[in-house]
Motif scaffolding. Sequence first.
Motif, mmCIF file in Angstrom:
data_model
loop_
_atom_site.group_PDB
_atom_site.id
_atom_site.type_symbol
_atom_site.label_atom_id
_atom_site.label_comp_id
_atom_site.label_asym_id
_atom_site.label_seq_id
_atom_site.Cartn_x
_atom_site.Cartn_y
_atom_site.Cartn_z
ATOM 1 N N TYR A 201 8.571 17.253 32.561
ATOM 2 C CA TYR A 201 9.044 17.283 33.945
ATOM 3 C C TYR A 201 9.367 18.701 34.401
ATOM 4 O O TYR A 201 9.183 19.056 35.571
ATOM 5 N N ARG B 293 18.036 15.424 41.490
ATOM 6 C CA ARG B 293 18.732 14.909 40.298
ATOM 7 C C ARG B 293 20.197 14.578 40.578
ATOM 8 O O ARG B 293 20.756 13.666 39.974
ATOM 9 N N VAL B 294 20.813 15.305 41.512
ATOM 10 C CA VAL B 294 22.222 15.024 41.839
ATOM 11 C C VAL B 294 22.335 13.607 42.403
ATOM 12 O O VAL B 294 23.221 12.828 42.029
ATOM 13 N N GLU B 295 21.399 13.243 43.279
ATOM 14 C CA GLU B 295 21.426 11.901 43.873
ATOM 15 C C GLU B 295 21.069 10.827 42.847
ATOM 16 O O GLU B 295 21.639 9.737 42.860
ATOM 17 N N THR C 276 23.686 13.031 32.255
ATOM 18 C CA THR C 276 23.103 14.371 32.398
ATOM 19 C C THR C 276 21.610 14.231 32.622
ATOM 20 O O THR C 276 20.934 13.459 31.965
ATOM 21 N N LEU C 277 21.129 14.946 33.595
ATOM 22 C CA LEU C 277 19.692 14.978 33.860
ATOM 23 C C LEU C 277 19.399 16.153 34.776
ATOM 24 O O LEU C 277 20.304 16.688 35.382
ATOM 25 N N PHE D 24 23.070 20.454 28.423
ATOM 26 C CA PHE D 24 22.179 19.305 28.315
ATOM 27 C C PHE D 24 22.917 17.997 28.032
ATOM 28 O O PHE D 24 22.397 16.926 28.305
ATOM 29 N N LEU D 25 24.090 18.075 27.397
ATOM 30 C CA LEU D 25 24.750 16.841 26.959
ATOM 31 C C LEU D 25 26.136 16.627 27.548
ATOM 32 O O LEU D 25 26.751 15.594 27.303
ATOM 33 N N HIS D 26 26.645 17.597 28.287
ATOM 34 C CA HIS D 26 28.024 17.523 28.803
ATOM 35 C C HIS D 26 28.995 17.209 27.665
ATOM 36 O O HIS D 26 29.982 16.489 27.869
ATOM 37 N N TYR E 201 31.545 18.558 26.309
ATOM 38 C CA TYR E 201 32.456 19.665 26.628
ATOM 39 C C TYR E 201 33.355 20.034 25.446
ATOM 40 O O TYR E 201 33.615 21.215 25.205
ATOM 41 N N ASN F 221 20.270 25.832 41.153
ATOM 42 C CA ASN F 221 19.074 25.104 40.738
ATOM 43 C C ASN F 221 18.717 25.508 39.319
ATOM 44 O O ASN F 221 18.968 26.641 38.910
ATOM 45 N N ASP F 222 18.178 24.589 38.579
ATOM 46 C CA ASP F 222 17.781 24.868 37.201
ATOM 47 C C ASP F 222 16.600 23.963 36.872
ATOM 48 O O ASP F 222 16.576 22.805 37.296
ATOM 49 N N PRO F 223 15.603 24.462 36.144
ATOM 50 C CA PRO F 223 14.431 23.612 35.895
ATOM 51 C C PRO F 223 14.699 22.428 34.965
ATOM 52 O O PRO F 223 13.935 21.462 34.987
ATOM 53 N N TYR F 224 15.770 22.489 34.180
ATOM 54 C CA TYR F 224 15.968 21.452 33.147
ATOM 55 C C TYR F 224 16.951 20.369 33.555
ATOM 56 O O TYR F 224 16.659 19.174 33.414
ATOM 57 N N VAL F 225 18.137 20.766 33.989
ATOM 58 C CA VAL F 225 19.177 19.792 34.345
ATOM 59 C C VAL F 225 19.938 20.295 35.581
ATOM 60 O O VAL F 225 19.862 21.479 35.917
ATOM 61 N N SER F 226 20.686 19.379 36.210
ATOM 62 C CA SER F 226 21.480 19.837 37.350
ATOM 63 C C SER F 226 22.639 20.693 36.851
ATOM 64 O O SER F 226 23.130 20.508 35.736
ATOM 65 N N GLU G 276 26.575 21.761 41.495
ATOM 66 C CA GLU G 276 25.365 21.673 42.335
ATOM 67 C C GLU G 276 25.532 20.510 43.324
ATOM 68 O O GLU G 276 26.087 19.474 42.970
ATOM 69 N N ILE G 277 25.038 20.697 44.528
ATOM 70 C CA ILE G 277 25.146 19.633 45.535
ATOM 71 C C ILE G 277 23.755 19.213 46.003
ATOM 72 O O ILE G 277 22.773 19.924 45.801
ATOM 73 N N SER G 278 23.718 18.041 46.652
ATOM 74 C CA SER G 278 22.437 17.549 47.176
ATOM 75 C C SER G 278 22.472 17.596 48.705
ATOM 76 O O SER G 278 23.548 17.642 49.315
ATOM 77 N N PRO H 76 21.699 15.045 50.758
ATOM 78 C CA PRO H 76 22.398 13.863 51.301
ATOM 79 C C PRO H 76 23.926 14.002 51.268
ATOM 80 O O PRO H 76 24.603 13.465 52.150
ATOM 81 N N GLU H 77 24.469 14.746 50.296
ATOM 82 C CA GLU H 77 25.923 14.940 50.257
ATOM 83 C C GLU H 77 26.390 15.733 51.471
ATOM 84 O O GLU H 77 27.423 15.432 52.074
#
Lengths: 182, 272
Positions: free
Chosen positions: A71, A82-84, A181-182, B113-115, B117, B251-256, B260-262, B264-265
Motif C-alpha cells: 500500500y 486513514r484517520v477516518e 494503528t494504520l 507502527f504499534l502504538h 507506548y 502525512n506519512d506513507p506508512y501510518v497516520s 494528524e487530522i482528516s 471530514p474532521e
Amino acid sequence: MLTPFYKVTLLAGWLLSLLPHRGQAQARGIWAKADIPLVYNRQYEVGNILFDPSQDRPDFALRPNGRIYQYYNFDTTFPGGRVELRKHLLRALPTAAGSSDSGFLTVRFVVNYRGETDRFRVQALNSEYQPQAMDPELVARVLGACRALRGWLPGQIDGETKDSYFYITFVVREGHIQDITL
Amino acid sequence: MRRTLLLGLLALLLGRMAAAQPNCLIYAAGSPERAACEVYLQAIEFPQGSIQSQVYFDRALALCPTFADAYHEKSVPFLKRGDFQTWKKLMDEAVRLRPERFLGDRGWCRFKFLHDYAGALADITRLRQLTRNQPGQSGDGSYDLRIVAALCQRELGDLRGALSTFDECIADYKIKDRVGLSDYLHRGVVKLRQRDYAGALADFELQRSINGKLAETCYYTALAMRQQGNPAYLGQLQAARELWQQGYRLNDPYVSMPDEISLPEIEALLQQ
C-alpha cells in the motif's frame, strides 16, 4: 625426496583447498553472488499471501502480471483517509467484555485494482510480540469489520490502478479494542 | 576553536552516514565482520523484502553472527508488511548486539507502527541512559527521540510528565536553534488536553514560526479559540481546510501520524 608424511600433508592441503574458503576469499567479496544457490522461488517477497482455496475467493480479480504491491508504494487508501478509517473501525467495534486477551491483532489483506478486498490473514500476538490465540469471537468481529469495508481507493501507477497489500493493527487490552494503528 | 567545531560536525555527519550504510573498511581484512559487511552491501542492492536480499542477509549472518546491521536490515520489510513477530525477533537480536545503535529504531517503530507506548518509552529511556541523554533522531529523522518519549508519556496519560519532557528537549534545542518541525504543535496539544488554552495558543504561534503552513496548526488553534469563546476560530478552520486540500498537512506513507487530522474532521467542526 618427499617422505610419505609430507605427501599426506600435501594431499590433505589440496583437498582442503577445494572446500569453500572462509576469511580471505570472503574478505575480497568475490564469491557471494555466484555462491548462493538460487533454488528458491525468485518471485517470492516477504509477506506474500498465497492463494488458499479453503478461505480465499477463486473469482477475486487480480491484474494478470501477478505483481501485488505494498500500500505504501502508491498510497492505497480508504475514502477520507486513514484517520477516518480508524474512527470508523473504532465505532464499528464497541467494547465487549469476557476475555483477558492483551496484545496486537493484525489483519492483512489484498486490495485489488477494483477496490475490492480478499485474501485476509490474521496474526495475533501477546504484548511480548509472541504468537497467542485470542478469543475467537473477538477475532471474528475484527475480521468481519475489516471484510465489511467497502470503497477502497487502490493506488495507481501511470494512471492505472494496481493490486496491493494493506494491513490494520488492533491494539487489544483485556479483551477490548483499545487502539488501532494504520 | 571554530575549526575544531567544524571538524567535530564533520565527524558527526560521517558517523551518521556510516550508520546508514556500513563502511566495511573499518573491519580488519579477512575478519568475519568484513566478510559479513561485504555481503550485506550486496544484499541491499536487491529490492527490500525480496527473497534474494533475505538470503544474502542470512549468508552475512552465517559468516558473522554478531553483525547486528544485518539483523536490523533483514527485519525492516517484516515491519513494513505487518509481521511484527518476525520483525521483533530480528530487531531484538540487533538491539542485544548493539543497544546504543538500535534501541532508538526499535522504540521508534514500536511507537509508530504499534502504538506500544510503554515499550517504546522503555527503549528510549534506556537509550537516554546509554547516551548521556542524547538519544538522537527517530528512524525517519522527524523527531528527536526525547520528543517521541514525551508523546509516549502523553498517550499513556501522563500529561505533566510529557510536558516536562517536551520542555527539556525543546529548551536544549532552542540553544542550538534546532527545534523540530512539529514539536511545538505536539506540545500545544498536550496543553490543549490540560485545558491550558492560552498556553496551547502560544505554542501554536511558535509552531507557525517553524512551519507556517500546516493544516493541523490551524485546526488545533481553532479548537483552543473555540473553547475560549473566540469566534475567530471559524477563520482558522477555513484556513485548515484550505491547507489540508493543498497538501500542507501531517502525512506519512506508512501510518497516520500523531495529531494528524482528516478533512471530514475539519468540515464537521465547520458545520457545528
